[in-house]
Design a protein around this motif. Structure first.
Motif, mmCIF file in Angstrom:
data_model
loop_
_atom_site.group_PDB
_atom_site.id
_atom_site.type_symbol
_atom_site.label_atom_id
_atom_site.label_comp_id
_atom_site.label_asym_id
_atom_site.label_seq_id
_atom_site.Cartn_x
_atom_site.Cartn_y
_atom_site.Cartn_z
ATOM 1 N N PHE A 28 1.050 -1.330 -0.189
ATOM 2 C CA PHE A 28 0.123 0.217 0.023
ATOM 3 C C PHE A 28 0.621 1.090 -0.135
ATOM 4 C CE2 PHE A 28 -3.129 2.845 1.698
ATOM 5 C CZ PHE A 28 -3.969 3.103 1.072
ATOM 6 N N MET A 31 2.123 2.125 -3.560
ATOM 7 C CA MET A 31 1.011 2.920 -3.704
ATOM 8 C C MET A 31 1.466 4.106 -4.208
ATOM 9 S SD MET A 31 -2.225 0.622 -3.971
ATOM 10 C CE MET A 31 -3.425 2.538 -4.715
ATOM 11 N N ALA C 27 -9.208 -1.467 -13.286
ATOM 12 C CA ALA C 27 -8.670 -1.313 -11.581
ATOM 13 C C ALA C 27 -7.352 -1.700 -11.419
ATOM 14 C CB ALA C 27 -9.910 -1.294 -11.004
ATOM 15 N N GLU C 28 -7.439 -3.178 -11.667
ATOM 16 C CA GLU C 28 -6.606 -4.532 -11.825
ATOM 17 C C GLU C 28 -4.973 -4.207 -11.990
ATOM 18 O OE1 GLU C 28 -7.261 -8.518 -11.621
ATOM 19 O OE2 GLU C 28 -5.600 -7.538 -10.135
ATOM 20 N N LYS C 30 -4.504 -0.653 -13.529
ATOM 21 C CA LYS C 30 -3.683 0.377 -12.055
ATOM 22 C C LYS C 30 -3.109 0.023 -11.113
ATOM 23 C CE LYS C 30 -4.560 3.746 -15.585
ATOM 24 N NZ LYS C 30 -3.676 5.136 -16.045
ATOM 25 N N ILE C 31 -4.313 -0.917 -10.625
ATOM 26 C CA ILE C 31 -3.485 -1.169 -9.214
ATOM 27 C C ILE C 31 -2.230 -1.722 -9.523
ATOM 28 C CG2 ILE C 31 -4.089 -1.840 -6.610
ATOM 29 C CD1 ILE C 31 -6.806 -1.086 -7.796
ATOM 30 N N SER C 32 -2.220 -2.836 -9.842
ATOM 31 C CA SER C 32 -0.957 -3.509 -10.066
ATOM 32 C C SER C 32 0.339 -2.518 -10.370
ATOM 33 C CB SER C 32 -1.126 -4.513 -10.767
ATOM 34 O OG SER C 32 -1.357 -4.568 -11.769
ATOM 35 N N ARG C 34 0.910 0.710 -9.947
ATOM 36 C CA ARG C 34 1.080 1.790 -8.878
ATOM 37 C C ARG C 34 1.652 0.762 -7.591
ATOM 38 N NH1 ARG C 34 -0.629 6.776 -7.079
ATOM 39 N NH2 ARG C 34 -2.335 7.586 -9.179
ATOM 40 N N ILE C 35 1.514 -0.510 -7.333
ATOM 41 C CA ILE C 35 1.897 -1.074 -6.705
ATOM 42 C C ILE C 35 3.817 -1.486 -6.979
ATOM 43 C CG2 ILE C 35 2.142 -3.729 -5.581
ATOM 44 C CD1 ILE C 35 -0.703 -2.980 -4.661
ATOM 45 N N PHE C 295 -11.249 -3.956 -3.915
ATOM 46 C CA PHE C 295 -9.629 -3.205 -3.652
ATOM 47 C C PHE C 295 -9.084 -4.367 -3.267
ATOM 48 C CE2 PHE C 295 -6.661 -1.150 -1.403
ATOM 49 C CZ PHE C 295 -5.994 -0.459 -2.390
ATOM 50 N N TRP C 299 -5.395 -5.449 -4.325
ATOM 51 C CA TRP C 299 -4.662 -5.641 -3.295
ATOM 52 C C TRP C 299 -3.210 -6.875 -3.107
ATOM 53 C CZ3 TRP C 299 -5.683 -3.341 1.923
ATOM 54 C CH2 TRP C 299 -4.001 -2.654 2.407
#
Lengths: 166, 190, 338
Positions: A28, A31, C27-28, C30-32, C34-35, C295, C299
């Motif tokens: 988290f 991110m 989202a999958e 985009k978030i992956s 980001r991480i 999420f 996550w």
């Protein structure tokens, strides 16, 4: 034989969940860290004078091409990528190329042409992108290869510096 | 409307049940059985027994048939051609005997159905007043007057499961291989 | 015009589900991204928001390949079996209370309120295992078969824990009707939510969430796919819209499971400290809670490595099931005490 000594897991580590939560917290946090992606076509990698990209022909400040169609680069090219036809001119320098083609699909970017040239007429530019839908489109003619001296200046200076060592 | 739905569900049940017997491919048979269960569940639903319908799908459709499918897939099915020729070995006399037995059973069943007086609005329960399912009543019946029978049935099932395991278990020749625990030392080349 | 209203409601809810699934695929990624300190898709539309659309077009235009030696009928049936149950279950999820749009009375915002709503969801999500196992078998490929077998064993094992944990909530709320489960928790006081029931609620929530991960074949339990070992698992041989259906089924199942977790443990659409909130606020609350679980799905996927298969089975049978049973007992004790 390698004996890997594994660490004994503590009670909390063996309970899975606390460690999983720890991992989740780490991801988290990640991110919100700055991202490292380079948006390539818009943000190209900066190049230096050492970059040995595709060969280009220099156009002198008076508008004439520096090449005298001596054919040394044609001979030096290990990939037979260069084709030159010469012609006469009325200028003091009597010769210039009528046709100067480089087959960019054959070119291996070795830089031998640059080394062979006696007139500082061909240089390895910093241009790296090469794309077309046909093979014919990738045989660059003289007009496509011409670059002004100012655009090639960093490379010219670099090559002069290297050559000064001899 | 309800009648029509009933006939659709009933047809589904019967056709799928036929398919189970007829289809050559075991996996197809299992799927047909699933279709038949769905049909039965639909009939339950039409009769107003939502709970039974859901349980039918949940237990038979979701769990038991998956195990069936599992076993069928893992079993060596053999060459379909050989299986077909073996089926052809049935003699005419055997065929006639089988048909006779099945036919008389069907006739008996039909006779019984025809002679039974079925109250006309069978599916009057559909959307009855004050909630659909007699779930509370069913639960009270199951855990009230019939608790002994209910528990007895579960004990019976458990006994069967244990018995099957005992019967099916072969003599172990080798000690079972145990997975090495994570914390132990591991050998290997880099 | 009750029929028309039902039609509008159905199209709204199913449209919402499909849009959610599409947004989830974006989202999958985009978030992956980001991480992993990347940017993710950003070329199609502003910030890449139209990427799911482009993906959909691509799926339609791809060539449909049926492997030689596949069982054609079952090969075709499997994607349908994977997608349909997940989509059916959304019919009983209560999204909000009394709803009036433009003076039209829509009644309670859910397609239908079954007495056995919870059982309905569990029954049909149990059926989605057929898509996986049949797809794996019909492909006539060893990787697919192994993926399908693993997935079905896993789903059957974890369904037990899932049902046991759901049963805890049924015991606490005294109903299997999802709307009634929500209404019991909807008192204006968030402490009435099932997740705040001492011990029982928290254990139940954690168990339920983990079991939904296994049930929907998500990381860290995605043995059906398991790319490094089984190529793509059960959908190795699938292409084009058939693959898209599997994909859609997975994301729909995730969405429904997130909704279900919200309903069972987080009080569904109940707004904290506002008992009779208008339907818009309730819907927004519900979506916010559900988004959290969605999420969480993503996550966790980009945080944890995959389990080993024997670890998975051990966890399911030797840890989860006993804890779930103990939790159920505890819930019984709790009810009799209060």
């Amino acid at each position: 034989m390698v004996v890997v000594q594994r660490r004994e897991l503590t009670f909390w580590e063996r309970m899975y969940l606390p460690e999983i939560v720890r991992g989740l917290v780490i991801t988290f946090k990640k991110m919100f860290e700055p991202r490292v992606t380079r948006q390539y076509p818009e943000q190209a990698m900066p190049t230096t004078a050492v970059t040995r990209g595709q060969p280009r022909l220099t156009v002198k400040d008076d508008g004439n091409i520096a090449c005298v169609s001596c054919g040394l680069c044609e001979a030096a090219c290990p990939a037979y990528a260069i084709t030159i036809d010469g012609k006469e001119t009325d200028r003091f320098i009597e010769r210039e190329p009528e046709r100067f083609d480089i087959d960019m699909l054959r070119c291996i970017l070795c830089g031998f042409c640059e080394e062979a040239c006696p007139k500082e007429a061909i240089f390895m530019s910093n241009e790296l992108e090469l794309a077309n839908t046909t093979r014919e489109g990738l045989v660059y003619d003289m007009e496509q290869l011409k670059r002004s001296t100012s655009t090639l200046q960093p490379r010219i200076d670099y090559v002069r510096k290297i050559n000064d060592r001899w | 409307m309800v009648d029509l739905l009933f006939y659709v569900a009933a047809a589904l049940c019967v056709l799928c049940a036929l398919g189970v017997v007829v289809s050559a491919n075991p996996v197809q048979s299992v799927l047909m059985l699933l279709g038949s269960f769905v049909g039965i569940s639909l009939i339950y639903l039409l009769a107003g027994f939502q709970f039974l319908a859901a349980i039918q799908i949940l237990v038979y459709g979701g769990a038991i048939m998956v195990l069936f499918l599992f076993v069928v897939m893992l079993l060596n099915q053999g060459d379909p051609a050989v299986l077909a020729s073996e089926q052809g070995l049935l003699s005419k006399a055997q065929l006639a005997g089988g048909l006779a037995v099945a036919g008389s059973a069907l006739a008996l069943l039909l006779a019984a159905v025809v002679r039974t007086e079925i109250p006309r609005p069978i599916f009057g329960y559909l959307w009855p007043e004050g909630g659909l399912d007699p779930l509370v009543g069913m639960a009270q019946a199951m855990f009230g007057p019939y608790v002994l029978a209910f528990e007895g049935a579960s004990v019976l099932l458990l006994t069967t499961a244990v018995g099957v395991m005992t019967l099916a278990k072969r003599q172990r020749t080798k000690p079972s291989v145990k997975a090495a625990p994570l914390s132990s030392t591991t050998e290997g080349s880099p | 015009m009750p029929f028309l209203i039902l039609l509008i409601k159905a199209s709204l809810i199913y449209g919402g589900l499909l849009v959610t699934a599409a947004v989830m695929t974006l989202a999958e990624r985009k978030i992956s991204a980001r991480i992993q300190l990347r940017i993710g898709p950003n070329r199609v539309g502003p910030g890449g928001v139209l990427q799911p659309l482009a993906d959909g077009v691509k799926f339609i235009l791809k060539e449909e390949i049926t492997p030689d030696g596949a069982n054609k009928g079952i090969f075709r049936l499997a994607p349908i079996m994977a997608a349909v149950p997940a989509m059916l279950t959304v019919a009983v999820i209560p999204f909000a209370g009394e709803t009036v749009i433009f003076g039209l009375d829509f009644g309670l915002l859910s397609l239908t309120d079954l007495d056995i709503g919870l059982l309905f969801v569990l029954a049909f999500s149990g059926l989605s295992v057929y898509g996986v196992i049949l797809g794996g078998w019909a492909s006539n490929s060893k990787y697919s078969l192994l993926g399908g077998l693993r997935a079905s064993a896993q789903m059957v094992s974890y369904e037990l824990s899932l049902i046991m944990t759901a049963l805890t909530v049924v015991a606490l709320s005294g109903s299997m009707d999802l709307r009634e489960i929500v209404e019991v928790q909807n008192t204006g006081n968030p402490l009435a939510w099932n997740c705040f029931t001492p011990v029982v609620g928290q254990v139940g929530l954690v168990l339920f969430v983990i079991a939904t991960f296994a049930e929907t074949n998500r990381h860290p339990f995605d043995f059906a796919e398991c790319e490094p070992e089984l190529v793509g698992g059960f959908h190795t041989e699938y292409s084009s819209m058939k693959f898209a259906l599997f994909f859609l089924g997975e994301y729909c199942a995730m969405t429904v499971m997130a909704c279900l977790t919200t309903v069972l443990f987080l009080g569904g659409y109940s707004v904290p400290f506002w008992e009779d909130a208008p339907w818009m606020v309730e819907l927004a609350t519900f979506m916010a809670k559900t988004s959290f679980f969605l999420f969480l799905f993503i996550w966790v996927r980009w945080t944890l490595p995959r389990f080993r298969y024997d670890q998975l089975m051990n966890l399911g049978w030797k840890v989860f099931l006993p804890i779930a049973l103990a939790n159920l007992l505890l819930a019984g004790a709790f009810i009799s005490l209060t």
